[in-house]
Design a protein around this motif. Sequence first.
Motif, mmCIF file in Angstrom:
data_model
loop_
_atom_site.group_PDB
_atom_site.id
_atom_site.type_symbol
_atom_site.label_atom_id
_atom_site.label_comp_id
_atom_site.label_asym_id
_atom_site.label_seq_id
_atom_site.Cartn_x
_atom_site.Cartn_y
_atom_site.Cartn_z
ATOM 1 N N VAL A 114 0.849 -1.200 0.000
ATOM 2 C CA VAL A 114 0.000 0.000 0.000
ATOM 3 C C VAL A 114 0.882 1.246 0.000
ATOM 4 O O VAL A 114 1.884 1.314 0.723
ATOM 5 C CB VAL A 114 -0.922 -0.001 1.229
ATOM 6 N N GLN A 115 0.517 2.242 -0.797
ATOM 7 C CA GLN A 115 1.345 3.435 -0.959
ATOM 8 C C GLN A 115 0.831 4.633 -0.161
ATOM 9 O O GLN A 115 1.463 5.693 -0.156
ATOM 10 C CB GLN A 115 1.420 3.807 -2.442
ATOM 11 N N PHE A 116 -0.312 4.504 0.490
ATOM 12 C CA PHE A 116 -0.870 5.598 1.275
ATOM 13 C C PHE A 116 -1.222 5.089 2.668
ATOM 14 O O PHE A 116 -1.423 3.891 2.875
ATOM 15 C CB PHE A 116 -2.128 6.174 0.607
ATOM 16 N N THR A 117 -1.316 6.006 3.607
ATOM 17 C CA THR A 117 -1.799 5.634 4.934
ATOM 18 C C THR A 117 -3.309 5.415 4.875
ATOM 19 O O THR A 117 -3.975 5.890 3.961
ATOM 20 C CB THR A 117 -1.488 6.733 5.964
ATOM 21 N N GLN A 118 -3.821 4.695 5.872
ATOM 22 C CA GLN A 118 -5.258 4.441 5.905
ATOM 23 C C GLN A 118 -6.043 5.738 6.022
ATOM 24 O O GLN A 118 -7.124 5.885 5.435
ATOM 25 C CB GLN A 118 -5.591 3.514 7.076
ATOM 26 N N GLU A 119 -5.498 6.707 6.737
ATOM 27 C CA GLU A 119 -6.173 7.996 6.885
ATOM 28 C C GLU A 119 -6.252 8.721 5.542
ATOM 29 O O GLU A 119 -7.287 9.314 5.202
ATOM 30 C CB GLU A 119 -5.434 8.856 7.906
ATOM 31 N N GLN A 120 -5.174 8.668 4.760
ATOM 32 C CA GLN A 120 -5.186 9.300 3.443
ATOM 33 C C GLN A 120 -6.175 8.601 2.511
ATOM 34 O O GLN A 120 -6.899 9.255 1.753
ATOM 35 C CB GLN A 120 -3.783 9.277 2.852
ATOM 36 N N ILE A 121 -6.203 7.275 2.585
ATOM 37 C CA ILE A 121 -7.124 6.512 1.739
ATOM 38 C C ILE A 121 -8.571 6.872 2.063
ATOM 39 O O ILE A 121 -9.397 7.085 1.166
ATOM 40 C CB ILE A 121 -6.871 5.001 1.918
ATOM 41 N N GLU A 122 -8.881 6.940 3.341
ATOM 42 C CA GLU A 122 -10.254 7.260 3.737
ATOM 43 C C GLU A 122 -10.633 8.686 3.356
ATOM 44 O O GLU A 122 -11.791 8.963 3.030
ATOM 45 C CB GLU A 122 -10.407 7.036 5.242
ATOM 46 N N ALA A 123 -9.654 9.603 3.373
ATOM 47 C CA ALA A 123 -9.940 10.982 2.959
ATOM 48 C C ALA A 123 -10.244 11.042 1.463
ATOM 49 O O ALA A 123 -11.183 11.726 1.031
ATOM 50 C CB ALA A 123 -8.756 11.882 3.308
ATOM 51 N N ILE A 124 -9.470 10.335 0.660
ATOM 52 C CA ILE A 124 -9.725 10.295 -0.782
ATOM 53 C C ILE A 124 -11.078 9.647 -1.058
ATOM 54 O O ILE A 124 -11.869 10.126 -1.881
ATOM 55 C CB ILE A 124 -8.591 9.528 -1.500
ATOM 56 N N ALA A 125 -11.357 8.549 -0.353
ATOM 57 C CA ALA A 125 -12.631 7.856 -0.545
ATOM 58 C C ALA A 125 -13.801 8.751 -0.162
ATOM 59 O O ALA A 125 -14.849 8.752 -0.822
ATOM 60 C CB ALA A 125 -12.647 6.568 0.278
ATOM 61 N N ALA A 126 -13.627 9.533 0.904
ATOM 62 C CA ALA A 126 -14.691 10.433 1.335
ATOM 63 C C ALA A 126 -14.966 11.505 0.286
ATOM 64 O O ALA A 126 -16.125 11.874 0.037
ATOM 65 C CB ALA A 126 -14.326 11.073 2.668
ATOM 66 N N TRP A 127 -13.901 12.010 -0.349
ATOM 67 C CA TRP A 127 -14.110 13.023 -1.396
ATOM 68 C C TRP A 127 -14.817 12.417 -2.609
ATOM 69 O O TRP A 127 -15.724 13.026 -3.173
ATOM 70 C CB TRP A 127 -12.782 13.633 -1.824
ATOM 71 N N VAL A 128 -14.423 11.197 -2.992
ATOM 72 C CA VAL A 128 -15.090 10.535 -4.118
ATOM 73 C C VAL A 128 -16.565 10.305 -3.787
ATOM 74 O O VAL A 128 -17.448 10.529 -4.624
ATOM 75 C CB VAL A 128 -14.389 9.195 -4.452
ATOM 76 N N GLN A 129 -16.845 9.890 -2.567
ATOM 77 C CA GLN A 129 -18.232 9.651 -2.150
ATOM 78 C C GLN A 129 -19.040 10.949 -2.161
ATOM 79 O O GLN A 129 -20.207 10.954 -2.568
ATOM 80 C CB GLN A 129 -18.245 9.022 -0.755
ATOM 81 N N GLU A 130 -18.425 12.035 -1.729
ATOM 82 C CA GLU A 130 -19.128 13.317 -1.703
ATOM 83 C C GLU A 130 -19.366 13.851 -3.109
ATOM 84 O O GLU A 130 -20.411 14.442 -3.396
ATOM 85 C CB GLU A 130 -18.326 14.325 -0.891
ATOM 86 N N THR A 131 -18.418 13.609 -4.016
ATOM 87 C CA THR A 131 -18.523 14.132 -5.378
ATOM 88 C C THR A 131 -19.506 13.316 -6.211
ATOM 89 O O THR A 131 -20.315 13.872 -6.964
ATOM 90 C CB THR A 131 -17.136 14.129 -6.052
#
Length: 267
Positions: A114-131
């Motif tokens: 994995v190339q990102f931390t779990q916190e970074q992954i969840e932040a990206i996922a949250a933005w995709v979900q919001e968009t």
Amino acid sequence: MASKTARRQAGRRSKWAAAALIGIGLLVTGGVYAGASAAMAASDTSTTATSSLTVEDGKKLFQANCATCHGLNLEGTNDGPSLYGVGELSVEFQMATGRMPLQMQGPQAPIKPVQFTQEQIEAIAAWVQETSPGPSYPSDEILDGGGDVAEGAELFRINCAMCHNVAAAGGALTEGKYAPALTETSPLHIYAAMVTGPQNMPVFNDMTLTTEEKRNIISSLMWIQENESAGGFSLGSLGPVSEGLFIWIFGIGSLIGLTVWITAKSN
């Protein structure tokens, strides 16, 4: 003359006084430094504990690391598909298993570090979900392993074993593709795979498998992960191929050796 000598002796300090003063100074300095360091460390820890990435941070991370293939606003490019409607569940699955970011085009995105931390992954996922909303995380009850293991194993054999093997050991598909082993996959990622259908896997929506049936399948796979093979040597859990090879090499080989030995003894 006598008075000068007496005055000089009365003002003379002990030879250990300077060493004592230096030692006390070092102790005081060390204590102050240690206290300041502990206070700074506690401050940093509390700041780290209370800090968390926001949806806006997720957007920045996405645009810096993912937009080359998927576009600045999830619209997709010639090098990657659109992410409209994939949801945070798919994003977390793809990134938390190391499949994304993709290193190179191929028949299938492999699992890698994995190339990102779990916190970074969840932040990206949250933005995709919001968009562009899509499938989201399930409730804890679905992932607790408390479902019907026997029914889940039957459902797995009917719907999944043709690709993943009846013992969840994985298997080869066509054109360089493969079904990964599920012996170490987390319950969340098992659920995400069923709901989002990554790679060559079909989507199992609630019309195909209900939420309770998904829970049962997850429970059966968790049971397999936590229990050793009940039949002795698993032989890779590859079924009749490895079992037949074992019989040919060791079983028939032993019979041939025994026959040769009996013949030699009789002669």
